[in-house]
Design an enzyme around this catalytic site. Structure first.
Site, PDB file in Angstrom:
ATOM      1  N   CYS A  82       0.809  -1.222   0.000  1.00 43.28           N
ATOM      2  CA  CYS A  82       0.000   0.000   0.000  1.00 43.28           C
ATOM      3  C   CYS A  82       0.841   1.270   0.000  1.00 43.28           C
ATOM      4  O   CYS A  82       0.408   2.295  -0.539  1.00 43.28           O
ATOM      5  CB  CYS A  82      -1.006  -0.003   1.143  1.00 43.28           C
ATOM      6  SG  CYS A  82      -0.306   0.234   2.805  1.00 43.28           S
ATOM      7  N   ASP A  83       2.054   1.238   0.567  1.00 40.38           N
ATOM      8  CA  ASP A  83       2.913   2.425   0.572  1.00 40.38           C
ATOM      9  C   ASP A  83       3.181   2.918  -0.849  1.00 40.38           C
ATOM     10  O   ASP A  83       3.383   4.119  -1.076  1.00 40.38           O
ATOM     11  CB  ASP A  83       4.260   2.118   1.226  1.00 40.38           C
ATOM     12  CG  ASP A  83       4.147   1.488   2.600  1.00 40.38           C
ATOM     13  OD1 ASP A  83       3.184   0.739   2.821  1.00 40.38           O
ATOM     14  OD2 ASP A  83       5.024   1.713   3.446  1.00 40.38           O
ATOM     15  N   ALA A  84       3.201   1.971  -1.798  1.00 36.46           N
ATOM     16  CA  ALA A  84       3.482   2.327  -3.188  1.00 36.46           C
ATOM     17  C   ALA A  84       2.466   3.311  -3.753  1.00 36.46           C
ATOM     18  O   ALA A  84       2.750   4.020  -4.728  1.00 36.46           O
ATOM     19  CB  ALA A  84       3.509   1.065  -4.056  1.00 36.46           C
ATOM     20  N   LEU A  85       1.285   3.368  -3.147  1.00 38.20           N
ATOM     21  CA  LEU A  85       0.234   4.256  -3.656  1.00 38.20           C
ATOM     22  C   LEU A  85       0.532   5.729  -3.371  1.00 38.20           C
ATOM     23  O   LEU A  85      -0.136   6.607  -3.927  1.00 38.20           O
ATOM     24  CB  LEU A  85      -1.124   3.860  -3.078  1.00 38.20           C
ATOM     25  CG  LEU A  85      -1.604   2.460  -3.480  1.00 38.20           C
ATOM     26  CD1 LEU A  85      -2.963   2.158  -2.858  1.00 38.20           C
ATOM     27  CD2 LEU A  85      -1.666   2.307  -5.003  1.00 38.20           C
ATOM     28  N   PHE A  86       1.512   5.995  -2.530  1.00 36.74           N
ATOM     29  CA  PHE A  86       2.025   7.359  -2.390  1.00 36.74           C
ATOM     30  C   PHE A  86       3.165   7.607  -3.365  1.00 36.74           C
ATOM     31  O   PHE A  86       3.309   8.711  -3.888  1.00 36.74           O
ATOM     32  CB  PHE A  86       2.527   7.602  -0.960  1.00 36.74           C
ATOM     33  CG  PHE A  86       3.139   8.971  -0.757  1.00 36.74           C
ATOM     34  CD1 PHE A  86       2.362  10.041  -0.372  1.00 36.74           C
ATOM     35  CD2 PHE A  86       4.503   9.193  -0.946  1.00 36.74           C
ATOM     36  CE1 PHE A  86       2.913  11.310  -0.188  1.00 36.74           C
ATOM     37  CE2 PHE A  86       5.065  10.447  -0.764  1.00 36.74           C
ATOM     38  CZ  PHE A  86       4.265  11.508  -0.378  1.00 36.74           C
TER      39      PHE A  86
END
Length: 369
Positions: A159-163
């Site tokens: 989910c961090d990749a979505l930033f």
């Protein structure tokens, strides 16, 4: 005795109201942001994961950009823009090495913003070349992240990749109106959303390895900073996409749903802790999660996307908590280290992305009326 109790009650209310007003005073907000920004510049993080072009610094640069814009507008001070330009110039505005990995394109976000200000095409040529290649040669790997198989990091499988990556494509679409960027953004983002977003809890899992895990209290495992990263990324996407772009509705609806859920999980101390559903097991404050969440909530109120009366108490508590974590010299503490056990977060721990989140949130706080 009754009159004395009433006096004490109203005295405490007055003190609390005065403290809240002081923490939102524009002069005070600017003063603390300057201390935090200047401390970070004077104390650069070093090490394998603190290269100029790493994701950790990308988050810092995003906060510094908002701060640079504010100081130039308010004080005719362009020194923070010059600091950012020196970083870009000494790296020739290149981005990270991996062709697909979201962390390695994250630094493209501030470089695009610098191009929008200065108009030098050298500032966007590398990130545009990388994005073009990825769009034309999309990764076809699974979203089941496996650190033993590095190709599973080619897509937004955590989910961090979505930033880190989606705002790059949103900004490039806004800049060029090339639908390839928008189509890629929508396709890949929705794939990650469908895979990692728990539609019952209205929260994002960090990655698929957490689907079956449970906290000590039996609750599902949802990380505070991970969901903070997602909210921060959504803010960047919403700021980039044109108001009349139809696909914007998906991101705004998701932003409202996630912001509403996360706001309800604020701890009594004003922070969001490492675990959103079991904060008691992770008692340490965590300022990078709190910073990104306050940033998102304050943005939502400023843009009229979130109800001010509903969310302001949460924002005030969160900002006050962030202020409490700033040392007199400007060092921001309680930042969860990279890859570390979140139970071990202490006041002396800091990281550049925590500073970035603090500056992003502070600039939104400054805009509030």
């Amino acid at each position: 005795m009754k009159r004395l109790s009433l006096f004490i009650y109203f005295f405490l209310i007055t003190v609390l109201q005065a403290a809240a007003q002081q923490s939102f005073d524009k002069t005070a907000v600017k003063s603390v942001m300057k201390r935090v920004a200047d401390w970070q510049i004077a104390n650069p993080n070093k090490g394998a994961e603190h290269d100029d072009l790493d994701w950790t610094h990308a988050a810092l640069y995003m906060g510094m950009l908002d701060w640079a814009e504010l100081t130039e507008k308010e004080d005719s001070d362009d020194s923070y823009y010059q600091w950012l330009l020196r970083i870009g110039q000494r790296n020739h505005f290149q981005i990270g090495k991996w062709m697909y990995h979201a962390d390695f394109i994250a630094v493209g976000q501030p470089f695009i913003d610098l191009y929008l200000k200065y108009g030098n095409k050298k500032m966007i040529a590398p990130v545009m070349a990388r994005a073009n290649w990825v769009v034309e040669n999309p990764a076809e790997t699974t979203l089941e992240l496996d650190y033993g198989k590095l190709e599973t990091l080619d897509r937004w499988s955590w989910c961090d990749a979505l930033f880190m990556a989606p705002p790059v494509y949103a900004k490039l679409y806004a800049l060029t109106k090339d639908k390839r960027y928008l189509d890629f953004l929508n396709k890949e983002y929705k794939a990650t959303y469908n895979y990692l977003y728990d539609k019952e809890e209205h929260l994002f899992y960090r990655d698929h390895r957490y689907f079956a895990k449970r906290e000590a209290n039996g609750k599902k495992v949802f990380w505070g900073r991970g969901n903070g990263w997602v909210l921060g990324g959504l803010v960047e996407i919403l700021q980039a996409l044109p108001k009349d772009e139809s696909s914007r509705t998906f991101y705004q609806d998701l932003f409202v749903a996630l912001a509403t859920r996360v706001a309800s999980l604020q701890s009594a101390d004003g922070y969001w802790h490492a675990s959103l559903l079991d904060p008691a097991s992770y008692p340490s404050p965590e300022t990078s999660a709190t910073g990104f969440i306050v940033y998102a909530l304050a943005y939502g109120v400023n843009e009229g996307v979130l109800d001010k009366a509903t969310f302001m108490p949460t924002i005030e508590k969160g900002w006050k908590a962030l202020l409490d974590a700033v040392e007199p010299d400007g060092k921001l503490g309680y930042v969860q280290p990279i890859g570390a056990d979140p139970r071990k977060v202490t006041r002396d721990m800091t990281e550049v992305y925590g500073t970035g989140a603090f500056l992003l949130s502070g600039c939104q706080i400054y805009k509030m009326k």
